[in-house]
Each structure stands twice: as structure tokens, then as C-alpha cells.
Design an enzyme around this catalytic site. Sequence first.
Site, PDB file in Angstrom:
ATOM      1  N   GLY A 219       0.710  -1.087   0.010  1.00 17.85           N
ATOM      2  CA  GLY A 219      -0.093   0.028  -0.089  1.00 17.85           C
ATOM      3  C   GLY A 219       0.860   1.183  -0.089  1.00 17.85           C
ATOM      4  N   HIS A 220       1.732   1.225  -0.500  1.00 25.37           N
ATOM      5  CA  HIS A 220       3.018   2.230  -0.469  1.00 25.37           C
ATOM      6  C   HIS A 220       2.573   3.503  -1.247  1.00 25.37           C
ATOM      7  CE1 HIS A 220       3.892   1.014  -4.676  1.00 25.37           C
ATOM      8  NE2 HIS A 220       4.657   2.315  -4.795  1.00 25.37           N
ATOM      9  N   ARG A 221       1.421   3.430  -1.941  1.00 23.11           N
ATOM     10  CA  ARG A 221       0.647   4.620  -2.675  1.00 23.11           C
ATOM     11  C   ARG A 221      -0.307   5.473  -1.975  1.00 23.11           C
ATOM     12  NH1 ARG A 221       0.819   4.298  -9.302  1.00 23.11           N
ATOM     13  NH2 ARG A 221      -1.080   2.937  -8.954  1.00 23.11           N
ATOM     14  N   GLY A 222      -0.811   4.710  -1.034  1.00 22.47           N
ATOM     15  CA  GLY A 222      -1.876   5.054  -0.111  1.00 22.47           C
ATOM     16  C   GLY A 222      -1.397   6.234   0.750  1.00 22.47           C
TER      17      GLY A 222
ATOM     18  N   VAL B 225      -1.284   6.399   4.107  1.00 24.79           N
ATOM     19  CA  VAL B 225      -0.286   5.667   5.170  1.00 24.79           C
ATOM     20  C   VAL B 225       1.130   5.445   4.775  1.00 24.79           C
ATOM     21  CG1 VAL B 225       0.106   4.504   7.146  1.00 24.79           C
ATOM     22  CG2 VAL B 225      -2.138   5.678   6.892  1.00 24.79           C
TER      23      VAL B 225
ATOM     24  N   SER C 290      -7.318  -0.331  12.598  1.00 25.55           N
ATOM     25  CA  SER C 290      -8.095   0.950  12.632  1.00 25.55           C
ATOM     26  C   SER C 290      -8.909   1.085  14.080  1.00 25.55           C
ATOM     27  CB  SER C 290      -9.237   1.020  11.697  1.00 25.55           C
ATOM     28  OG  SER C 290     -10.289   1.714  11.807  1.00 25.55           O
ATOM     29  N   SER C 291      -8.989   2.116  14.464  1.00 20.66           N
ATOM     30  CA  SER C 291      -9.764   2.392  15.801  1.00 20.66           C
ATOM     31  C   SER C 291     -11.155   1.984  15.840  1.00 20.66           C
ATOM     32  CB  SER C 291      -9.730   4.028  16.256  1.00 20.66           C
ATOM     33  OG  SER C 291     -10.479   4.729  15.197  1.00 20.66           O
ATOM     34  N   CYS C 292     -11.777   1.477  14.761  1.00 20.28           N
ATOM     35  CA  CYS C 292     -13.058   1.204  14.548  1.00 20.28           C
ATOM     36  C   CYS C 292     -13.198  -0.256  15.155  1.00 20.28           C
ATOM     37  CB  CYS C 292     -13.693   1.445  13.400  1.00 20.28           C
ATOM     38  SG  CYS C 292     -13.096   0.197  12.077  1.00 20.28           S
TER      39      CYS C 292
ATOM     40  N   TYR D  68     -15.607  -3.949   8.122  1.00 19.41           N
ATOM     41  CA  TYR D  68     -14.332  -3.304   8.197  1.00 19.41           C
ATOM     42  C   TYR D  68     -13.736  -3.726   9.581  1.00 19.41           C
ATOM     43  CZ  TYR D  68     -10.316  -0.254   7.488  1.00 19.41           C
ATOM     44  OH  TYR D  68      -8.964   0.142   7.530  1.00 19.41           O
TER      45      TYR D  68
ATOM     46  N   LYS E 171     -10.340  -6.035  10.535  1.00 22.92           N
ATOM     47  CA  LYS E 171      -9.458  -5.707  11.121  1.00 22.92           C
ATOM     48  C   LYS E 171      -9.133  -6.418  12.356  1.00 22.92           C
ATOM     49  CE  LYS E 171      -7.718  -2.755   8.277  1.00 22.92           C
ATOM     50  NZ  LYS E 171      -6.341  -2.838   7.639  1.00 22.92           N
TER      51      LYS E 171
ATOM     52  N   ASN F 166      -8.300   8.130  13.611  1.00 23.21           N
ATOM     53  CA  ASN F 166      -8.591   9.032  12.229  1.00 23.21           C
ATOM     54  C   ASN F 166      -7.170   9.640  11.753  1.00 23.21           C
ATOM     55  OD1 ASN F 166     -11.390   8.311  12.413  1.00 23.21           O
ATOM     56  ND2 ASN F 166     -11.248   9.392  14.221  1.00 23.21           N
TER      57      ASN F 166
ATOM     58  N   HIS G  53     -13.142  10.183   3.833  1.00 21.81           N
ATOM     59  CA  HIS G  53     -13.637  10.391   5.410  1.00 21.81           C
ATOM     60  C   HIS G  53     -13.933  11.761   5.763  1.00 21.81           C
ATOM     61  CE1 HIS G  53     -11.000   6.534   5.470  1.00 21.81           C
ATOM     62  NE2 HIS G  53     -11.880   6.336   6.373  1.00 21.81           N
TER      63      HIS G  53
ATOM     64  N   ASP H  13     -24.605   9.637  12.140  1.00 20.55           N
ATOM     65  CA  ASP H  13     -23.348  10.402  12.983  1.00 20.55           C
ATOM     66  C   ASP H  13     -22.548   9.355  13.157  1.00 20.55           C
ATOM     67  OD1 ASP H  13     -24.325  12.973  13.455  1.00 20.55           O
ATOM     68  OD2 ASP H  13     -25.273  12.763  15.351  1.00 20.55           O
TER      69      ASP H  13
END
Length: 313
Positions: free
Chosen positions: A11-14, A16, A108-110, A137, A141, A166, A180, A270
Site C-alpha cells: 500500500g505504498h501509494r496510499g 499511510v 483501525s480504531s473502529c 471493516y 481488522k 482517524n 473520510h 452520525d
Amino acid sequence: MNAESKIYIAGHRGMVGSAILRNLQNKGFSNFVLKTSKELDLRNQQQVSDFFRTEKPDYVFLAAAKVGGINANNVYRADFLYENLMIQNNVLHSAFENKVTKLMFLGSSCIYPKLAPQPLKEEYLLSGYLEDTNEPYAIAKIAGIKLCESYRRQYGANFISVMPTNLYGQNDNYNLNNSHVLPALIRKFHEAKENNLPFVEMWGTGSPMREFLHADDMADACVYLMQNYEGSQHVNIGTGVDLTIKDLALLIQKIVGYKGEIKHDLSKPDGTPRKLMDVSFLHKLGWKHSIELEAGIKSVYEDFKKKENVKVW
């Protein structure tokens, strides 16, 4: 890791992954193996197996994932669950089979329950029901975290997991269909300013509270932990500071210089009421963020305007 270590960033182009690459390059690392999704489909077990067998990376940052905002997560539920499971399973298993020295899995925090106590401690994982809109998702994770733990416990594999809050930063996604909240608001306010629109519409009440970490800080934390952390416990990465979505909107409005009104679409969800990471464990390990939110958004907005000129979303 040392200068000779062969490093694979999935994922080097994303947002993160590209930040991790920049961070490592700035620290003098240069032996990278990098593949785009067209060159290597991480959902394809055979392709991933062949890649690891041929390239034999020493260190792996697993930053590749199918990602999106609340709308994308809620609409493409099967895609988010299936594709993320495939990516994780293939990379983790091939890393194990090819005796990778160390792997970092980015979650992810989710992953935390919707109504978990705040701030979110690492031990709250699997202590309650997930937020429905991003449950697929989150489940993917969680499976990744547990797969890392299981390879460590059964085989002694040096796999670690980190859970970012986030994120925002360079190379963010500004597509309003699946972005997001922070990049979506940047684009909305910018376009409203450019087109002299009387108001900007934002989803929901604006009352949920969120924490935001710049991707460059995230990358620095990842590299720090890859070099300094060996534990089985996943590690929260964040700032430990949050604000309401409405206050975020007002901050972005100020930075963009938009003078119109903010209207709320109350038919839209929300999401989780609050998601603040407890980062005391990370601080004890010796790392703390350095980019504050207003300065970070200002730098990101400059990056956005460069993309806006060529309409790159």
C-alpha cells in the site's frame, strides 16, 4: 532494521503507506520492494505467494486495505469484509511461510465497541458490540490482529499490530462518495468558496467527537515501533486529543476562508458518538505526536489545492 534490510510496504501509494516510505527514506533506508495494486493483487493468494517467494523481504509494513468513509463502509459491506480479509490472510501467511524477520499490521480504531468507555484502551477489544455502519471493516481488522497474535503464539512469528486513530495527510482521498470526514469537509468548503455558494452541508448533527492524527506522525510512530517494540499487544496510535465534528468543520472553514453558512443533513448518520484513543501505552514506549491539528490541516489544504488544480481526487 538497518540500511541493508529489504523492506516491503504494502500500500505504498496510499496515504499511510506513502508516508511510511517518505519517513524511511528520510532516515536513510533505500532497499525497498514496492508493487502497485496492478502489479500485485494482494487479494490473489497465488500472486502474493509468488511475490514473497521471489522477493524475500526482511520487513513488511501491511498498510494496504480497502478503505472508505461511513457511506462506503455501510454500502459496500461485503466488499470491505471480503477484500480486507483476503489481503490480510494472503500477506500474513506468505510472510510467515517465507520467514519474514518482522511484520507490522495496520488496523483501525473502529475495532473497538461502539459504546466502549472513553478513551479507548487496548484491552477494550471484543468487549462489546461494534458500530453497525463499519462493522464489516472492523471485523476484518480484528481478524488481522488475531491472526498476528496467533502466528506469534503458535509459531513465534514476530508480527505486531498497530491501531491508528482517524488519519489525514498528503495523498488523502477527496472523493465525496467514499472519503473520510476531514478531507470531505476540506473539499466541500473549498468548492463552496470557489463557487460562492451560500452554505455547506455536512452529515449528521456534528456532535460526535473524533481524534485526528497526521499521516506523517502515524508513519513516524510505525517506524519507531517497528524498530523498538516486540510485544504481542496491539498498540493504539493517536494524539489523545479530540474535538466535535462541528468544531472540526469550523476550523476547516476558517483555514479555507469560507464565509458562508453550515447546514446539517440530519437524515444522515452520525456514527459512533466518540472515538478517542488511550495512547498512554504508546507514550510509555517512548513516542508522542508532534503535528498539531490546525498546523496539520493547513499543510494538507495546500496539498489539496495542488491536486484541485489538476482535479485529482
